[in-house]
Design a protein around this motif. Sequence first.
Motif, PDB file in Angstrom:
ATOM      1  N   ASP A  55       0.747  -1.113   0.250  1.00 38.17           N
ATOM      2  CA  ASP A  55       0.017  -0.014   0.091  1.00 38.17           C
ATOM      3  C   ASP A  55       0.862   1.317  -0.136  1.00 38.17           C
ATOM      4  N   ALA A  56       1.843   1.419   0.661  1.00 40.89           N
ATOM      5  CA  ALA A  56       2.721   2.431   0.934  1.00 40.89           C
ATOM      6  C   ALA A  56       3.605   2.794  -0.420  1.00 40.89           C
ATOM      7  N   LEU A  57       4.008   1.578  -1.153  1.00 40.77           N
ATOM      8  CA  LEU A  57       4.645   1.796  -2.343  1.00 40.77           C
ATOM      9  C   LEU A  57       3.630   2.158  -3.270  1.00 40.77           C
ATOM     10  N   SER A  58       2.425   1.865  -3.428  1.00 39.86           N
ATOM     11  CA  SER A  58       1.498   2.329  -4.391  1.00 39.86           C
ATOM     12  C   SER A  58       1.004   3.726  -4.038  1.00 39.86           C
ATOM     13  N   LEU A  59       1.038   4.214  -2.579  1.00 44.23           N
ATOM     14  CA  LEU A  59       0.795   5.383  -2.488  1.00 44.23           C
ATOM     15  C   LEU A  59       1.919   6.280  -2.923  1.00 44.23           C
ATOM     16  N   THR A  60       2.990   5.916  -2.894  1.00 36.01           N
ATOM     17  CA  THR A  60       4.180   6.666  -3.245  1.00 36.01           C
ATOM     18  C   THR A  60       4.365   6.774  -4.775  1.00 36.01           C
ATOM     19  N   ALA A  61       4.001   5.652  -5.459  1.00 35.13           N
ATOM     20  CA  ALA A  61       3.885   6.031  -6.962  1.00 35.13           C
ATOM     21  C   ALA A  61       2.834   6.815  -7.420  1.00 35.13           C
ATOM     22  N   GLY A  62       1.644   6.848  -6.694  1.00 34.27           N
ATOM     23  CA  GLY A  62       0.420   7.730  -6.748  1.00 34.27           C
ATOM     24  C   GLY A  62       0.772   8.983  -6.683  1.00 34.27           C
ATOM     25  N   PHE A  63       1.304   9.439  -5.703  1.00 34.90           N
ATOM     26  CA  PHE A  63       1.654  10.789  -5.321  1.00 34.90           C
ATOM     27  C   PHE A  63       2.800  11.309  -6.351  1.00 34.90           C
ATOM     28  N   TRP A  64       3.703  10.532  -6.861  1.00 39.83           N
ATOM     29  CA  TRP A  64       4.679  10.831  -7.709  1.00 39.83           C
ATOM     30  C   TRP A  64       3.919  11.179  -9.019  1.00 39.83           C
ATOM     31  N   TYR A  65       3.066  10.495  -9.437  1.00 41.98           N
ATOM     32  CA  TYR A  65       2.619  10.556 -10.776  1.00 41.98           C
ATOM     33  C   TYR A  65       1.466  11.747 -11.003  1.00 41.98           C
ATOM     34  N   ALA A  66       0.867  11.887  -9.583  1.00 46.22           N
ATOM     35  CA  ALA A  66       0.117  13.288  -9.406  1.00 46.22           C
ATOM     36  C   ALA A  66       0.866  14.435  -9.596  1.00 46.22           C
ATOM     37  N   GLN A  67       2.158  14.447  -9.179  1.00 38.92           N
ATOM     38  CA  GLN A  67       3.088  15.632  -9.338  1.00 38.92           C
ATOM     39  C   GLN A  67       3.261  15.640 -10.814  1.00 38.92           C
ATOM     40  N   LYS A  68       3.340  14.524 -11.609  1.00 38.18           N
ATOM     41  CA  LYS A  68       3.865  14.692 -12.881  1.00 38.18           C
ATOM     42  C   LYS A  68       2.798  15.292 -13.760  1.00 38.18           C
ATOM     43  N   MET A  69       1.525  14.906 -13.224  1.00 42.82           N
ATOM     44  CA  MET A  69       0.309  15.286 -13.965  1.00 42.82           C
ATOM     45  C   MET A  69      -0.230  16.978 -13.723  1.00 42.82           C
ATOM     46  N   LYS A  70       0.790  17.594 -12.857  1.00 41.01           N
ATOM     47  CA  LYS A  70       0.540  18.778 -12.596  1.00 41.01           C
ATOM     48  C   LYS A  70       0.580  19.705 -13.782  1.00 41.01           C
ATOM     49  N   PRO A  71      -0.451  20.552 -14.133  1.00 40.05           N
ATOM     50  CA  PRO A  71      -0.158  21.370 -15.375  1.00 40.05           C
ATOM     51  C   PRO A  71       1.156  22.355 -15.282  1.00 40.05           C
ATOM     52  N   LYS A  72       1.951  22.162 -16.580  1.00 38.48           N
ATOM     53  CA  LYS A  72       2.793  23.290 -16.474  1.00 38.48           C
ATOM     54  C   LYS A  72       2.555  24.685 -17.035  1.00 38.48           C
ATOM     55  N   THR A  73       3.042  25.548 -16.272  1.00 42.66           N
ATOM     56  CA  THR A  73       2.739  26.827 -16.560  1.00 42.66           C
ATOM     57  C   THR A  73       3.672  27.273 -18.179  1.00 42.66           C
ATOM     58  N   LYS A  74       2.697  28.114 -18.853  1.00 44.44           N
ATOM     59  CA  LYS A  74       3.366  28.481 -19.994  1.00 44.44           C
ATOM     60  C   LYS A  74       3.911  29.814 -19.654  1.00 44.44           C
TER      61      LYS A  74
END
Length: 78
Positions: A55-74
């Motif tokens: 569960d902790a590994l999955s939480l970490t991966a989900g948190f990391w991917y949520a950071q990658k999904m953050k929209p980049k400002t132009k």
Amino acid sequence: MALKYLSALFLPGLLVLLFTRVSYNRVIGLVLTVGLIAASVYKGYTNSFALIVIDALSLTAGFWYAQKMKPKTKQIAE
């Protein structure tokens, strides 16, 4: 038993992503998912240390991917 391990591998990460998309804040998504997992452990649905680690590994991966999904400002070229 294999279904529990497979669910522990994917569902917490997906829940972090879902709550992040709904609340527009990845920390809130993480906190809500940790709360759900804590309630699951308290009620006795998670009965081994290996499930908690997965569960902790999955939480970490989900948190990391949520950071990658953050929209980049132009940046505006002037």
